[in-house]
Write an enzyme that holds these catalytic residues in place. Structure first.
Site, PDB file in Angstrom:
ATOM      1  N   ARG A  67       0.846  -1.196   0.000  1.00 36.47           N
ATOM      2  CA  ARG A  67       0.000   0.000   0.000  1.00 36.47           C
ATOM      3  C   ARG A  67       0.883   1.249   0.000  1.00 36.47           C
ATOM      4  NH1 ARG A  67      -1.869   1.070   4.291  1.00 36.47           N
ATOM      5  NH2 ARG A  67      -1.139  -0.693   5.520  1.00 36.47           N
ATOM      6  N   TYR A 195      -1.818  -3.534  -6.599  1.00 34.63           N
ATOM      7  CA  TYR A 195      -1.484  -4.305  -5.394  1.00 34.63           C
ATOM      8  C   TYR A 195      -2.506  -4.211  -4.266  1.00 34.63           C
ATOM      9  CZ  TYR A 195       1.113  -6.726  -1.913  1.00 34.63           C
ATOM     10  OH  TYR A 195       1.482  -7.648  -0.989  1.00 34.63           O
ATOM     11  N   LYS A 204      -9.561  -2.224   2.014  1.00 36.31           N
ATOM     12  CA  LYS A 204      -9.331  -1.050   2.861  1.00 36.31           C
ATOM     13  C   LYS A 204     -10.135   0.171   2.401  1.00 36.31           C
ATOM     14  CE  LYS A 204      -6.833  -3.239   5.746  1.00 36.31           C
ATOM     15  NZ  LYS A 204      -5.736  -4.022   5.439  1.00 36.31           N
ATOM     16  N   HIS A 224     -10.367  -2.098  11.890  1.00 36.72           N
ATOM     17  CA  HIS A 224      -9.274  -2.936  11.362  1.00 36.72           C
ATOM     18  C   HIS A 224      -8.996  -4.041  12.380  1.00 36.72           C
ATOM     19  CE1 HIS A 224      -4.866  -3.017   9.643  1.00 36.72           C
ATOM     20  NE2 HIS A 224      -5.617  -3.940   9.108  1.00 36.72           N
ATOM     21  N   SER A 246      -1.019  -3.177  10.393  1.00 36.91           N
ATOM     22  CA  SER A 246      -0.681  -4.075   9.297  1.00 36.91           C
ATOM     23  C   SER A 246       0.581  -4.878   9.610  1.00 36.91           C
ATOM     24  CB  SER A 246      -0.473  -3.263   8.024  1.00 36.91           C
ATOM     25  OG  SER A 246      -1.632  -2.518   7.750  1.00 36.91           O
ATOM     26  N   CYS A 248       1.105  -7.064  11.891  1.00 34.03           N
ATOM     27  CA  CYS A 248       1.410  -7.178  13.321  1.00 34.03           C
ATOM     28  C   CYS A 248       0.684  -8.352  13.975  1.00 34.03           C
ATOM     29  CB  CYS A 248       1.091  -5.875  14.036  1.00 34.03           C
ATOM     30  SG  CYS A 248       2.218  -4.549  13.577  1.00 34.03           S
ATOM     31  N   ASP A 273      -9.087  -9.528   9.419  1.00 30.31           N
ATOM     32  CA  ASP A 273      -8.574  -8.180   9.117  1.00 30.31           C
ATOM     33  C   ASP A 273      -9.572  -7.058   9.419  1.00 30.31           C
ATOM     34  OD1 ASP A 273      -6.225  -6.788   8.047  1.00 30.31           O
ATOM     35  OD2 ASP A 273      -7.493  -6.203   6.364  1.00 30.31           O
ATOM     36  N   ARG A 364       2.345 -12.218  -0.204  1.00 30.14           N
ATOM     37  CA  ARG A 364       1.073 -12.598   0.433  1.00 30.14           C
ATOM     38  C   ARG A 364       0.440 -13.798  -0.233  1.00 30.14           C
ATOM     39  NH1 ARG A 364      -1.464  -8.662   4.229  1.00 30.14           N
ATOM     40  NH2 ARG A 364       0.168  -7.125   4.561  1.00 30.14           N
TER      41      ARG A 364
HETATM   42  P1  GTP Z   1      -2.067  -7.412   7.639  1.00 29.11           P
HETATM   43  O1  GTP Z   1      -2.610  -8.460   6.715  1.00 29.11           O
HETATM   44  O2  GTP Z   1      -1.031  -6.557   6.992  1.00 29.11           O
HETATM   45  O3  GTP Z   1      -3.144  -6.583   8.258  1.00 29.11           O
HETATM   46  O4  GTP Z   1      -1.226  -8.186   8.784  1.00 29.11           O
HETATM   47  P2  GTP Z   1      -1.659  -9.028  10.081  1.00 29.11           P
HETATM   48  O5  GTP Z   1      -1.904  -8.108  11.213  1.00 29.11           O
HETATM   49  O6  GTP Z   1      -2.732  -9.988   9.754  1.00 29.11           O
HETATM   50  O7  GTP Z   1      -0.307  -9.814  10.423  1.00 29.11           O
HETATM   51  P3  GTP Z   1       0.090 -11.361  10.237  1.00 29.11           P
HETATM   52  O8  GTP Z   1      -0.665 -12.272  11.155  1.00 29.11           O
HETATM   53  O9  GTP Z   1       0.055 -11.683   8.798  1.00 29.11           O
HETATM   54  O10 GTP Z   1       1.595 -11.325  10.737  1.00 29.11           O
HETATM   55  C1  GTP Z   1       2.553 -10.475  10.195  1.00 29.11           C
HETATM   56  C2  GTP Z   1       3.940 -10.957  10.520  1.00 29.11           C
HETATM   57  O11 GTP Z   1       4.114 -11.041  11.935  1.00 29.11           O
HETATM   58  C3  GTP Z   1       4.218 -12.352   9.972  1.00 29.11           C
HETATM   59  O12 GTP Z   1       5.534 -12.385   9.487  1.00 29.11           O
HETATM   60  C4  GTP Z   1       4.069 -13.239  11.175  1.00 29.11           C
HETATM   61  O13 GTP Z   1       4.852 -14.406  11.074  1.00 29.11           O
HETATM   62  C5  GTP Z   1       4.514 -12.332  12.326  1.00 29.11           C
HETATM   63  N1  GTP Z   1       3.835 -12.681  13.600  1.00 29.11           N
HETATM   64  C6  GTP Z   1       2.512 -12.921  13.781  1.00 29.11           C
HETATM   65  N2  GTP Z   1       2.248 -13.256  15.067  1.00 29.11           N
HETATM   66  C7  GTP Z   1       3.435 -13.224  15.715  1.00 29.11           C
HETATM   67  C8  GTP Z   1       3.819 -13.472  17.081  1.00 29.11           C
HETATM   68  O14 GTP Z   1       3.017 -13.810  17.943  1.00 29.11           O
HETATM   69  N3  GTP Z   1       5.136 -13.303  17.368  1.00 29.11           N
HETATM   70  C9  GTP Z   1       6.056 -12.941  16.420  1.00 29.11           C
HETATM   71  N4  GTP Z   1       7.320 -12.803  16.797  1.00 29.11           N
HETATM   72  N5  GTP Z   1       5.732 -12.709  15.131  1.00 29.11           N
HETATM   73  C10 GTP Z   1       4.440 -12.847  14.788  1.00 29.11           C
HETATM   74  C1  SPV Z   2      -2.845  -4.234   5.542  1.00 27.49           C
HETATM   75  O1  SPV Z   2      -1.887  -3.598   5.078  1.00 27.49           O
HETATM   76  O2  SPV Z   2      -3.376  -3.942   6.641  1.00 27.49           O
HETATM   77  C2  SPV Z   2      -3.367  -5.406   4.813  1.00 27.49           C
HETATM   78  C3  SPV Z   2      -2.866  -5.643   3.460  1.00 27.49           C
HETATM   79  O3  SPV Z   2      -4.228  -6.101   5.316  1.00 27.49           O
HETATM   80  S1  SPV Z   2      -3.624  -4.611   2.303  1.00 27.49           S
HETATM   81  O4  SPV Z   2      -4.764  -5.331   1.712  1.00 27.49           O
HETATM   82  O5  SPV Z   2      -2.637  -4.312   1.267  1.00 27.49           O
HETATM   83  O6  SPV Z   2      -4.114  -3.411   2.923  1.00 27.49           O
HETATM   84 MN    MN Z   3      -4.742  -5.410   7.423  1.00 25.96          MN
END
Ligand code: GTP
Ligand code: SPV
Ligand code: MN
Length: 586
Positions: A67, A195, A204, A224, A246, A248, A273, A364
């Protein structure tokens, strides 16, 4: 008489001048035609049909991998209605400037009309959107991420009650890339990017930026947030929604395999999400997941961190910007498979060690939600699931303890409003910079955030049984720079404490920032984390929090008199609680 939708499509076609127009019906047959188009475009490959049936690898343009918040605008008549944390352009200027870029943008291309429903097909909370796009990748992805086609047209009928979203790849030049939201007329324009959140307009742009505006107008919430159900040994399921910025950890928490499964605690996935929430007749806030798929971060996902995700991805999935093995299988860092000889990186080039990651850090997967092994039986419940806890969280190497509970709704809103997190690869720009990101909505709130805080405070007064509000941090680091908490499957231990607090149990000690688990409050059996590490994880350092208070004050100041006074009050009360504690310690 043409319907309002037909009229809009005609108007768009007059401007963009496509070679042909395809109305998407959501059928499998049409999806395969779209896939054929993607394969012809040259940016997409079929993966191994034996091991990854019906899966694709798509490589985006290398300058188009995340983004782009710097070219994302909220276009309201008054600048102040977008607020100090959003980029703003007047609707007139936006239409003039970006309208020109759409002129003839689809010449020689196919224009797809993608009608979709956000939310369960028969839910009163759901809404209809229509995306017009010249990207086959967007069409194929939207069919996974939303309920696309006939069902949406049936729901819409001849009504004008849909959010139109116009998308074109344009020339993919970042100089001519714009993501525009017009919340007053409920319209989206996006050009120059193919993307994720820039281009899948249901995500979003609609489900958060436009929907957050609608939600304030109509008295509901668009957040979110992931949605999960935590089952306890009695079989009862308690629902929680969590807002982390994002990349996290939302998808991972929502799809978690529980380390306490043998004790009867398991997690059911509702959404990963976005949550749309309304007050139900039972007095609880009810959440639906507006999406139908997950667009998740690939790197870091492996059999140990999240075998649920790994299982979900084995069919009908689109992978974007991951590596490719000679066996035509996807590959990324953290998959726990050694990089094979002949591995290609995300650009399709031969990968060698030392060349940097093979998968882009924001690579992704796009997977249908119903392929999640622990998808909740209520995930498409038209009335949503009742939420008992809100969990805020961020990526903080310091400051924020593993978990704490706010003193009540107003304090909880303050906890959300003062959230901060280290930036990630999900958006372009520097990675690892701590920035304030209230409720994980900084890039997604479609209006002035001061008014958004006001909306949260008002909702709290209207919800008879409001969720309790918590804050977590899986990312605290030790002096060696390593994460102190093992995270992933072990996070259920924190959810268990949250559940106990919701039930009026759970041992906690009062600190200035809120209730923190006592050393014996968390279930830690079977976990190798030393007592001193646990103490560090739960520590509330007055020095760190003084800096935090100063930074929050500055952040709040930009809203001027529009900021609800309740947040200033909470700020000074937090400062006072620290002062009193320091006085006692002296
Ligand atoms: P968006 O799709 O961008 O909104 O991201 P999200 O909040 O869904 O994050 P996601 O669960 O995809 O995790 C993002 C990154 O953080 C990945 O590389 C995970 O492996 C890492 N991660 C997730 N949970 C943990 C955790 O509990 N500990 C650690 N150290 N890393 C984590
Ligand atoms: C985020 O960035 O919070 C995502 C991926 O979930 S995107 O769809 O690119 O916004
Ligand atoms: Mn997100």
């Amino acid at each position: 008489m043409p319907t309002p939708l037909e009229q809009w499509v005609e108007e768009v076609a007059r401007t963009t001048r496509p070679q042909r127009i395809v109305w998407c019906d959501g059928s499998e047959q049409q999806q395969q035609e779209v896939v054929e188009q993607m394969l012809r475009d040259g940016s997409t490959l079929r993966l191994n049909p034996q091991t990854y049936p019906n899966c694709l690898l798509h490589r985006s343009h290398p300058n188009d991998v995340a983004r782009t918040e710097n070219v994302t605008f909220i276009c309201t008549r008054e600048k102040d209605d977008a607020g100090p944390t959003n980029n703003w352009m007047s609707p007139a200027e936006a239409k003039q400037k970006v309208g020109g870029l759409f002129s003839g943008a689809m010449t020689g291309r196919t224009m797809y009309v993608v009608p979709y429903i956000l939310g369960p097909v028969d839910s009163p909370i759901s809404k209809v959107g229509v995306e017009v796009t010249d990207s086959a990748y967007v069409v194929a992805s939207m069919r996974i991420m939303a309920r696309v086609g006939k069902a949406a047209l049936d729901r819409l009928g001849r009504s004008a009650d849909f959010v139109p979203g116009l998308h074109s790849l344009g020339d993919l030049n970042p100089e001519r890339r714009y993501i525009l939201q017009f919340p007053e007329e409920k319209l989206i324009w996006s050009i120059g990017s193919g993307y994720g959140g820039n281009a899948l307009l249901g995500k979003k742009c609609f489900a958060l930026r436009i929907a957050s505006w609608m939600a304030r107008e109509q008295g509901w919430m668009a957040e979110h947030m992931l949605i999960l159900g935590l089952e306890d040994p009695s079989g009862k399921v308690t629902y929680m929604a969590a807002a982390f910025p994002s990349a996290c950890g939302k998808t991972n928490l929502a799809m978690m395999i529980s380390a306490l499964d043998s004790q009867g605690y398991r997690v059911w996935t509702v959404g990963d999400d976005i949550a749309w929430m309304q007050i139900g007749r039972d007095g609880y806030l009810h959440a639906i997941n507006p999406e139908a798929g997950f667009f998740g971060v690939a790197p870091g996902t492996g059999p140990h961190t999240n075998s649920n995700v790994m299982a979900a991805l084995r069919r009908n999935s689109i992978f974007t910007n991951v590596g490719l093995t000679p066996a035509s299988e996807p590959w990324w860092e953290g998959m726990e498979i050694d990089p094979p000889e002949g591995l290609l990186d995300w650009k399709g080039e031969r990968w060698t060690p030392g060349k940097g990651p093979a998968a882009h850090p924001n690579s992704r997967y796009t997977v249908p939600a119903n392929q999640a092994p622990h998808i909740s039986s209520h995930w498409e419940d038209p009335s949503g699931v009742p939420i008992s806890a809100f969990i805020f969280g961020g990526r903080r190497a310091r400051v924020a303890p593993l978990v704490y509970e706010s003193f009540g709704w107003q304090h909880g809103v303050f906890v959300g409003a003062m959230m901060a997190s280290e930036t990630t690869a999900a958006a372009t720009g520097a990675v690892g910079v701590t920035r304030r990101d209230p409720m994980a909505m900084l890039p997604f709130c479609g209006y002035n955030m001061a008014d958004y805080f006001r909306h949260w405070l008002e909702m709290g007064k209207r919800i008879p049984h409001p969720p309790k509000i918590f804050h977590v941090n899986w990312f605290r680091k030790g002096a060696d720079g390593k994460f102190l908490w093992p995270g992933f499957v072990e996070n259920v231990r924190v959810l268990k404490w949250i559940l106990e607090r919701v039930q009026g149990k759970g041992k906690a000690a009062e600190t200035p920032v809120g209730w923190v688990p006592t050393p014996d409050g968390l279930t830690l059996d079977g976990l190798e984390v030393s007592r001193s590490t646990m103490e560090e994880l739960l520590r509330v350092s007055p020095a760190d929090w003084t800096t935090e208070l100063e930074d929050t004050k500055k952040f709040f100041e930009q809203f001027g008199r529009r900021l609800p006074p309740e947040l200033h009050e909470e700020h000074s009360q937090l400062a006072q609680r620290f002062e009193r504690r320091t006085a006692v310690l002296k």
